[in-house]
Write a protein that holds these residues in place. Structure first.
Motif, short mmCIF file in Angstrom:
data_model
loop_
_atom_site.label_atom_id
_atom_site.label_comp_id
_atom_site.label_asym_id
_atom_site.label_seq_id
_atom_site.Cartn_x
_atom_site.Cartn_y
_atom_site.Cartn_z
N UNK A 7 0.85 -1.19 0.00
CA UNK A 7 0.00 0.00 0.00
C UNK A 7 0.88 1.23 0.00
N UNK A 8 0.34 2.38 -0.43
CA UNK A 8 1.09 3.63 -0.31
C UNK A 8 1.17 4.08 1.14
N UNK A 9 2.16 4.88 1.44
CA UNK A 9 2.27 5.49 2.76
C UNK A 9 2.95 4.68 3.82
N UNK A 10 3.37 3.45 3.50
CA UNK A 10 4.04 2.61 4.49
C UNK A 10 5.53 2.89 4.56
N UNK A 11 6.10 3.35 3.45
CA UNK A 11 7.52 3.67 3.35
C UNK A 11 7.63 4.97 2.55
N UNK A 12 8.80 5.59 2.55
CA UNK A 12 8.98 6.75 1.67
C UNK A 12 8.62 6.41 0.23
N UNK A 13 8.09 7.41 -0.47
CA UNK A 13 7.50 7.17 -1.79
C UNK A 13 8.49 6.52 -2.76
N UNK A 14 9.71 7.01 -2.81
CA UNK A 14 10.67 6.47 -3.76
C UNK A 14 11.01 5.02 -3.43
N UNK A 15 11.09 4.70 -2.14
CA UNK A 15 11.40 3.33 -1.74
C UNK A 15 10.30 2.38 -2.20
N UNK A 16 9.06 2.79 -2.06
CA UNK A 16 7.95 1.95 -2.51
C UNK A 16 8.04 1.68 -4.00
N UNK A 17 8.24 2.73 -4.78
CA UNK A 17 8.35 2.58 -6.23
C UNK A 17 9.52 1.69 -6.61
N UNK A 18 10.68 1.97 -6.04
CA UNK A 18 11.88 1.22 -6.41
C UNK A 18 11.79 -0.24 -6.00
N UNK A 19 11.35 -0.50 -4.78
CA UNK A 19 11.29 -1.87 -4.27
C UNK A 19 10.29 -2.71 -5.05
N UNK A 20 9.09 -2.20 -5.24
CA UNK A 20 8.09 -2.96 -5.96
C UNK A 20 8.51 -3.20 -7.41
N UNK A 21 9.07 -2.18 -8.04
CA UNK A 21 9.47 -2.33 -9.43
C UNK A 21 10.58 -3.35 -9.58
N UNK A 22 11.55 -3.33 -8.69
CA UNK A 22 12.63 -4.31 -8.76
C UNK A 22 12.09 -5.73 -8.54
N UNK A 23 11.23 -5.89 -7.54
CA UNK A 23 10.66 -7.23 -7.30
C UNK A 23 9.88 -7.73 -8.51
N UNK A 24 9.03 -6.86 -9.07
CA UNK A 24 8.24 -7.29 -10.21
C UNK A 24 9.13 -7.63 -11.40
N UNK A 25 10.10 -6.77 -11.68
CA UNK A 25 11.02 -7.05 -12.79
C UNK A 25 11.73 -8.38 -12.59
N UNK A 26 12.24 -8.61 -11.38
CA UNK A 26 12.99 -9.84 -11.13
C UNK A 26 12.13 -11.08 -11.27
N UNK A 27 10.93 -11.04 -10.72
CA UNK A 27 10.05 -12.20 -10.80
C UNK A 27 9.64 -12.46 -12.25
#
Length: 285
Positions: free
Chosen positions: A79-99
């Motif tokens: 969900x949004x708001x759990x971590x800094x905005x850039x961290x959410x974008x970067x982490x989710x994008x890296x996970x999705x790309x890797x999977x």
């Protein structure tokens, strides 16, 4: 039956998905970055083991998906708001790309993954163009969380083209466990409290059913589907709520009294998705 890797298996939705797949005869490789002794014991009680895997590391993603037939990818910051905005974008994008790339590397037969209703314009501070909101009301990310899902859907489309693997994105509404329904009466007094997603929700058991159906649906390429309950979370008629809170938004068709304003027509037609659970079965209304 197939061997299905479930990422984010230790999460709120993941545990329900794992249990449902096991109940329907699939073997499950359960993956999660949170995999302590208590977590492993909980997964053992469901009926499988839990493998710790950090999917922001491509090598771990490749290793974890070896030998599986399909992937249900739920692991993300949820969900949004759990971590800094850039961290959410970067982490989710890296996970999705890797999977996605690991699935192609391992030549799995299908990827089903958790996109989000947020890609459709939530929290609707700007009113939707029409209702019920369907798959074509896209992309309108208003947070880096939503943007990570839009980016994921774009990546999925291209990896599907390169690999020939069908990718099914489930744009999940706000997921509820049965115990969450005790909060529902608190929404009724003020319709603005839940306007952010047009009063939508979905039961985790119906999410599990949607994941299972998506594993075998006759789809090609990368396709996306709104997954929501059949009704809203309110006890007032849906058309009345829309007219009061979003007076300029027109209905594109007639709707049932309490029908969801997040259209599940395409999921019903293509996946065979028919929600089986409602807060109305649990809470006196």
């Amino acid at each position: 039956m197939s061997t299905v890797a479930v990422t984010g298996a230790n999460g709120k939705t993941g545990r329900v998905v794992v249990a449902d797949l096991l109940e329907h005869g699939h073997d499950v490789v359960a993956l999660d970055i949170v995999a302590g002794p208590g977590d492993r014991d909980r997964m053992a009680r469901i009926g499988t083991s839990l493998l710790g895997a950090d999917l922001t590391d491509y090598g771990q993603a490749v290793d974890a998906l070896q030998g599986v037939d399909a992937v249900v990818h739920l692991a993300n910051i949820p969900a949004p708001g759990l971590f800094p905005a850039a961290h959410t974008l970067n982490t989710n994008t890296v996970m999705n790309n890797n999977v996605f790339l690991a699935a192609a590397q391992n030549k799995v037969s299908r990827v089903v993954w958790a996109s989000s209703e947020t890609t459709l314009g939530l929290p609707f501070d700007v009113p939707p163009r029409y209702a019920p909101v369907d798959e074509d009301h896209y992309p309108y990310p208003t947070s880096t969380y939503a943007l990570s899902k839009v980016t994921g859907e774009t990546t999925a489309r291209h990896v599907a083209e390169w690999s020939g693997i069908p990718f099914v994105a489930l744009r999940l509404s706000n997921v509820h466990l049965e115990e969450d329904y005790r909060l529902v009466p608190g929404y009724w007094a003020d319709p603005h409290l839940r306007k952010w997603n047009l009063w939508g929700y979905v039961d985790a058991r119906d999410v599990a059913g949607a994941c299972r159906l998506a594993l075998t649906a006759q789809v090609t390429g990368a396709q996306s589907f709104v997954i929501a309950a059949a009704d809203t979370i309110m006890r007032r008629p849906s058309a009345e709520l829309l007219a009061e809170v979003f007076p300029g938004v027109e209905l594109t068709r007639e709707i049932g009294t309490y029908e969801t304003l997040l259209s599940i027509d395409r999921a019903r037609e293509v996946l065979g998705f028919v929600p089986q659970h409602s807060w109305r079965d649990v809470i006196d209304h």
